[in-house]
Enzyme design. Structure first.
Site, PDB file in Angstrom:
ATOM      1  N   GLU A 195       0.807  -1.223   0.000  1.00  0.00           N
ATOM      2  CA  GLU A 195       0.000   0.000   0.000  1.00  0.00           C
ATOM      3  C   GLU A 195       0.838   1.270   0.000  1.00  0.00           C
ATOM      4  O   GLU A 195       0.802   2.073   0.942  1.00  0.00           O
ATOM      5  CB  GLU A 195      -0.968  -0.006   1.181  1.00  0.00           C
ATOM      6  CG  GLU A 195      -1.983  -1.135   1.105  1.00  0.00           C
ATOM      7  CD  GLU A 195      -3.032  -1.072   2.209  1.00  0.00           C
ATOM      8  OE1 GLU A 195      -2.957  -0.172   3.078  1.00  0.00           O
ATOM      9  OE2 GLU A 195      -3.939  -1.932   2.218  1.00  0.00           O
TER      10      GLU A 195
ATOM     11  N   GLU B 127      -4.960  -8.623   0.895  1.00  0.00           N
ATOM     12  CA  GLU B 127      -5.605  -8.260   2.163  1.00  0.00           C
ATOM     13  C   GLU B 127      -7.093  -8.092   1.926  1.00  0.00           C
ATOM     14  O   GLU B 127      -7.514  -7.459   0.959  1.00  0.00           O
ATOM     15  CB  GLU B 127      -5.071  -6.945   2.745  1.00  0.00           C
ATOM     16  CG  GLU B 127      -3.688  -6.999   3.329  1.00  0.00           C
ATOM     17  CD  GLU B 127      -3.304  -5.670   3.991  1.00  0.00           C
ATOM     18  OE1 GLU B 127      -4.201  -4.904   4.392  1.00  0.00           O
ATOM     19  OE2 GLU B 127      -2.096  -5.398   4.083  1.00  0.00           O
TER      20      GLU B 127
END
Length: 466
Positions: free
Chosen positions: A165, A370
């Site tokens: 991320e 995720e």
């Protein structure tokens, strides 16, 4: 709809070093930007820190046994940069590497595939003191670090992820200031985004130089499943702006070798992008073996008639903003059920992202790196922890994965976030994402009902009925 996943589909769970390891000052580890951020008054709820976290550093063997009991096929973990390379420069720390060697050996001994992420937000503080991600040199330091870890573990780890991320690292860390290092400078955030892209490319090159041919490289992005609130031109343009800043700022260089022209135009008043140099795009566009997709909730936007600054969590209101160049965008909470994070439960966003990248990057395998939800889990009188809301969330999102598979998306795996309740960044220990309950006073682990549900899925490849 089929409830069976294809043979070989990988079911795993994920964690991040600072959120679970603890042992923050042991065996030569030095402070990361999150250690510093946690000690800055007002930054983290209740003044919580990751000093102890879930004690995974000392409970490694116990946690791997637990993964085996749950039938996990893979464990996605991150390496702590300041544990392995305490100053962010120079040789690796043998003691730091020894922990990860032992972890990988334990996983392999139990038939669990190690999936290694090099960077999950814990930049060594010394590198931040030298300027952090807005400085080009940090990308080169990351490449050196990647090479060190690759040399140490490349004979046993086959799937590598460079960054997790990078949007959060750049824009929550350097624009909104709600994540470490807590800076609020739009131009620095855009520089950070580019240097994270460059770090990905340089790190991938460094890994390729030391890893065996069978090794696979990936990056884990959190692209926005962005939706315009209405079909109006203003709302559609708001969605375009957010898509550029949340997603295409990374996928453009990584997959196509260029920043989107609309992104450059949207941010022209902030920077001229002169920090992009020479062959940067060729370096960043390093061939990938898989693309990781992290997804939690969609992003709903509209044109803002009064030009408010969006809140850091993307739901509108507040200042400073993590969206440089998108001051005219308003963010809205989607309708329907919410998790304990006040995030919408909407699995269609995951389907949309998987099918989008199947179209935009044909031939590139996808992994859900995720996906999960926080709820207010508590043990019952008998000590068990029932979390039916999480089971419903997981089932709905896994159904979305199955639907994407049926529509041609090449999805190879799914990683539940998270294996354990843990330190949830600026929320401290107030939000529980784990399939395994952690008593933070004793660090005792108790698998929740969702863990048992997921274990049935992992063992059979078939979505359990309930």
């Amino acid at each position: 709809m089929t409830v069976d996943f294809p043979p070989g589909f990988l079911f795993g769970a994920a964690t991040a070093a600072y959120q679970v390891e603890g042992a923050a000052a042991e065996d030569g580890r030095t402070p990361s930007i999150w250690d510093t951020f946690c000690r800055t008054p007002g930054r983290v709820r209740n003044g919580d820190t990751g000093d102890t976290a879930t004690g995974h550093y000392h409970r490694r063997a116990e946690d791997v046994r637990l993964m085996a009991e749950l039938g996990l096929g893979a464990y996605r973990f991150s390496v702590s940069w300041p544990r392995v390379q305490p100053t962010g420069r120079g040789p690796a720390s043998p003691r730091g590497l020894d922990f990860y060697r032992a972890l990988v050996d334990d996983l392999l001994a139990r038939g669990i595939r190690p999936v290694l992420t090099l960077y999950h937000w814990d930049l060594p503080q010394e590198l931040e003191d030298a300027g952090g991600w807005p400085e080009r040199d940090t990308a080169h330091r990351f490449a050196d670090y990647a090479g060190l870890v690759g040399e140490a573990l490349g004979d046993r780890v086959e799937l590598w992820t460079t960054l997790n991320e990078p949007w959060c690292s750049a824009f929550l860390g350097y624009a909104a200031g709600v994540h470490a290092p807590g800076r609020t400078d739009d131009e620095a955030a855009l520089r950070a985004a580019h240097h994270l892209n460059l770090a990905h490319g340089l790190g991938a090159r460094a890994l390729r130089a030391v890893l065996p041919p069978r090794a696979q490289l990936s990056v884990a992005l959190n692209p926005a499943a962005v939706r315009a609130r209405t079909p109006s031109p203003g709302d559609q343009d708001a969605a375009r702006r957010v898509d550029a800043l949340a997603t295409r700022i990374f996928t453009g260089p990584m997959l196509c070798g260029a920043y989107p022209e609309d992104l450059l135009a949207d941010t022209a008043a902030i920077t001229d992008w002169s920090f992009v140099r020479g062959d940067d795009m060729d370096v960043i566009r390093h061939p990938l073996d898989a693309l990781g997709i992290n997804y939690y909730a969609p992003t709903v936007v509209s044109a803002a008639t009064d030009n408010p600054a969006p809140r850091a969590d993307g739901h509108g209101g507040g200042d400073p903003s993590p969206w440089p160049g998108a001051g005219g965008v308003a963010f809205h909470r989607p309708p329907g059920r919410l998790t304990a994070m006040d995030w919408a439960v909407d699995p269609t966003g995951l389907y949309d992202l998987l099918t989008r990248f199947a179209r935009e990057a044909p031939g590139l395998p996808l992994i859900v790196t995720e996906n999960g939800a926080a709820y207010d889990d508590k043990p019952g009188a008998d000590g068990t922890v029932h979390d039916p809301e999480r089971i419903a969330y997981l089932r709905a999102h896994l159904e979305a994965v199955l639907r994407a598979l049926g529509d041609g998306a090449d999805v190879r795996g799914y990683f539940l976030w998270s294996l354990l309740d843990n330190f949830e960044w600026a929320y401290g220990y107030g939000k529980r994402f784990g399939a395994v309950y952690v008593d933070y006073a004793t660090l005792a682990r108790t698998p929740k009902s969702s863990a048992r549900w997921y274990a049935r899925l992992a063992r059979t490849g078939r979505l359990p009925a309930h």
